[in-house]
Design a protein around this motif. Structure first.
Motif, PDB file in Angstrom:
ATOM      1  N   LYS A 152      55.329  29.146  30.899  1.00 43.82           N
ATOM      2  CA  LYS A 152      56.296  28.929  29.830  1.00 43.82           C
ATOM      3  C   LYS A 152      57.693  28.892  30.445  1.00 43.82           C
ATOM      4  O   LYS A 152      58.056  29.768  31.226  1.00 43.82           O
ATOM      5  CB  LYS A 152      56.198  30.048  28.782  1.00 43.82           C
ATOM      6  CG  LYS A 152      57.249  29.957  27.675  1.00 43.82           C
ATOM      7  CD  LYS A 152      57.132  31.133  26.708  1.00 43.82           C
ATOM      8  CE  LYS A 152      58.239  31.127  25.661  1.00 43.82           C
ATOM      9  NZ  LYS A 152      58.147  32.296  24.733  1.00 43.82           N
ATOM     10  N   ILE A 153      58.446  27.876  30.076  1.00 35.50           N
ATOM     11  CA  ILE A 153      59.820  27.720  30.552  1.00 35.50           C
ATOM     12  C   ILE A 153      60.750  27.786  29.351  1.00 35.50           C
ATOM     13  O   ILE A 153      60.605  27.001  28.403  1.00 35.50           O
ATOM     14  CB  ILE A 153      60.005  26.377  31.288  1.00 35.50           C
ATOM     15  CG1 ILE A 153      59.055  26.286  32.492  1.00 35.50           C
ATOM     16  CG2 ILE A 153      61.448  26.218  31.741  1.00 35.50           C
ATOM     17  CD1 ILE A 153      59.038  24.931  33.148  1.00 35.50           C
ATOM     18  N   ALA A 154      61.675  28.727  29.374  1.00 36.79           N
ATOM     19  CA  ALA A 154      62.646  28.871  28.290  1.00 36.79           C
ATOM     20  C   ALA A 154      63.999  28.364  28.769  1.00 36.79           C
ATOM     21  O   ALA A 154      64.469  28.746  29.842  1.00 36.79           O
ATOM     22  CB  ALA A 154      62.750  30.332  27.861  1.00 36.79           C
ATOM     23  N   GLU A 186      54.704  24.721  29.026  1.00 39.17           N
ATOM     24  CA  GLU A 186      55.282  24.789  27.683  1.00 39.17           C
ATOM     25  C   GLU A 186      56.786  24.988  27.830  1.00 39.17           C
ATOM     26  O   GLU A 186      57.240  25.887  28.543  1.00 39.17           O
ATOM     27  CB  GLU A 186      54.676  25.961  26.909  1.00 39.17           C
ATOM     28  CG  GLU A 186      55.265  26.146  25.517  1.00 39.17           C
ATOM     29  CD  GLU A 186      54.731  27.405  24.832  1.00 39.17           C
ATOM     30  OE1 GLU A 186      54.496  27.364  23.616  1.00 39.17           O
ATOM     31  OE2 GLU A 186      54.565  28.428  25.542  1.00 39.17           O
ATOM     32  N   VAL A 187      57.558  24.143  27.170  1.00 37.42           N
ATOM     33  CA  VAL A 187      59.017  24.217  27.261  1.00 37.42           C
ATOM     34  C   VAL A 187      59.586  24.585  25.898  1.00 37.42           C
ATOM     35  O   VAL A 187      59.361  23.881  24.907  1.00 37.42           O
ATOM     36  CB  VAL A 187      59.627  22.885  27.735  1.00 37.42           C
ATOM     37  CG1 VAL A 187      61.144  23.001  27.831  1.00 37.42           C
ATOM     38  CG2 VAL A 187      59.036  22.469  29.080  1.00 37.42           C
ATOM     39  N   ASP A 216      57.281  36.343  27.188  1.00 41.74           N
ATOM     40  CA  ASP A 216      56.220  35.817  28.052  1.00 41.74           C
ATOM     41  C   ASP A 216      56.642  34.596  28.871  1.00 41.74           C
ATOM     42  O   ASP A 216      55.791  33.883  29.400  1.00 41.74           O
ATOM     43  CB  ASP A 216      54.963  35.465  27.234  1.00 41.74           C
ATOM     44  CG  ASP A 216      54.331  36.691  26.590  1.00 41.74           C
ATOM     45  OD1 ASP A 216      54.375  37.762  27.219  1.00 41.74           O
ATOM     46  OD2 ASP A 216      53.810  36.567  25.460  1.00 41.74           O
ATOM     47  N   ALA A 217      57.935  34.355  28.975  1.00 44.97           N
ATOM     48  CA  ALA A 217      58.404  33.205  29.757  1.00 44.97           C
ATOM     49  C   ALA A 217      58.289  33.493  31.249  1.00 44.97           C
ATOM     50  O   ALA A 217      58.592  34.589  31.711  1.00 44.97           O
ATOM     51  CB  ALA A 217      59.841  32.867  29.395  1.00 44.97           C
ATOM     52  N   ASP A 218      57.880  32.484  31.998  1.00 44.81           N
ATOM     53  CA  ASP A 218      57.785  32.597  33.453  1.00 44.81           C
ATOM     54  C   ASP A 218      59.100  32.219  34.119  1.00 44.81           C
ATOM     55  O   ASP A 218      59.437  32.735  35.189  1.00 44.81           O
ATOM     56  CB  ASP A 218      56.676  31.691  33.976  1.00 44.81           C
ATOM     57  CG  ASP A 218      55.316  32.070  33.426  1.00 44.81           C
ATOM     58  OD1 ASP A 218      54.656  32.937  34.021  1.00 44.81           O
ATOM     59  OD2 ASP A 218      54.926  31.501  32.382  1.00 44.81           O
TER      60      ASP A 218
END
Length: 378
Positions: A18-20, A42-43, A75-77
């Motif tokens: 996950k990319i925020a 997932e962005v 939970d963002a990586d």
């Protein structure tokens, strides 16, 4: 994407990431476009304004968006801070209070690095790692509407990890950034600010000061403004940059810029002395030295100051000739960003200035127009 990047897979698809992205404008939106749609990625976009989040999704820049920092960060990586320089520390503070995913990477895209890196270093980031970042690319336009999948391609992307930053985290971020097709360069934050201050911050300051100086003269004689078209307008175009953004940048890099201003004043004093002494040879030598160094600079490399890709075309004074040229370019799928008639009189050919966003478009346009027997000048 084509070539080696079309099949590039920096992460295991069976382990989604996950990319925020906080602040989905020109840079944040361009990053999002590079990541969105990749297998297992997932962005999510964040903005404090609901209307902005809706726009991000409607334009297809992100998978989903929210006004909640906590929801975006959960939970963002990877967390990209793409907000103005003056707000970076505020966002780092907010994230430090959240239960971030252990081992996640927080990075930013600000054009000054020392202040935010030092600030992040003082905080306990709940198991996260902060790595300063600066994609050295830009555009005359701003906002998510100007975001482009190709904005960062072939640009330098500077990372400023601290000495104790684990190498594996830096490598992980580098792998992710391969999707941007940028050239990653690593240096320390202080060195970054000194160099970028010299090649970007000081030129912007000089351009603003020069334009304001001429504006002052123009108050007594409007001929200054009338004759300042063309070359003067081109070399000072960065004086029209966003005032609020540049206020924050210059204040953030204040100590560096102050020293650079003093060095610049010394250079001007040297020229003043040469003029006072009527030292023609000394003046020639200054131009030779600058020309020698400038000739060594890489051409058509994306940088902080947006490049101009322009050519000039001699056109006869025939009805419809300008529309014909524009049509020829359009039919060849060449993207023309601006067109300006510089001169058109009965006794001389007209001069048309054509501007393009990409060097490739300039090359194609030049070749096409020459094949059509137009006189093209760079």
């Amino acid at each position: 994407m084509s070539g080696e990047f079309s099949d590039f897979k920096p992460f295991n698809e069976s382990n989604p990431i996950k990319i925020a992205i906080f602040g989905v404008g020109l840079i944040g939106g361009s990053l999002a476009l590079c990541f969105k749609g990749k297998p297992g990625v997932e962005v999510v976009g964040h903005s404090v304004n609901q209307s902005s989040t809706e726009k991000y999704v409607a334009r297809g820049v992100v998978d989903w968006a929210t006004t909640s920092i906590a929801e975006a960060a959960k939970d963002a990586d990877f967390l990209f801070l793409c907000v103005p320089v003056g707000r970076l520390e505020e966002y780092v503070d907010e994230l430090s209070r959240l239960p971030l995913k252990p081992g996640c990477i927080i990075t930013d895209v600000g054009s000054t690095k020392a202040s935010v890196v030092h600030h992040a270093d003082k905080l306990a980031l709940q198991g996260a790692v902060f790595i300063g970042g600066h994609p050295m690319a830009g555009s005359e336009r701003s906002g998510v509407e100007a975001a482009s999948l190709h904005l960062l391609e072939n640009a330098f992307y500077v990372l400023t990890p601290m000495e104790r930053t684990p190498v594996e985290y830096v490598e992980k971020l580098e792998r992710l950034l391969k999707w941007t097709r940028a050239h990653v360069v690593k240096t320390d934050a202080v060195q970054h600010d000194v160099i970028v201050g010299a090649i970007s911050h000081l030129p912007h300051l000089i351009a603003v000061a020069l334009v304001n100086q001429i504006a002052g003269y123009n108050e007594q004689n409007e001929l200054y403004r009338r004759l300042a078209a063309g070359g003067f307008r081109d070399i000072t175009r960065i004086a029209s940059s966003d005032p609020l953004i540049w206020r924050d940048i210059l204040l953030s890099n204040r100590e560096v810029v102050l020293k650079l201003v003093k060095d610049w004043q010394a250079e001007m004093d040297r020229f003043a002395k040469l003029l006072e002494d009527e030292d023609g040879e000394g003046i020639e030598e200054q131009f030779r030295l600058s020309g020698r160094f400038r000739s060594q600079l890489p051409e058509r490399r994306k940088g902080m100051i947006t490049s101009l890709y322009e050519c000039y075309v001699d056109v006869p004074d025939h009805p419809g000739i300008i529309g014909k040229i524009a049509t020829e370019l359009g039919q060849a799928q060449i993207n023309l960003s601006n067109l300006q008639i510089i001169e058109s009189r009965e006794d001389v050919p007209g001069i048309l200035r054509l501007s393009f966003q990409q060097s490739e478009d300039l090359d194609k346009a030049t070749a096409l127009l020459k094949s059509l027997q137009y006189a093209v000048h760079m």
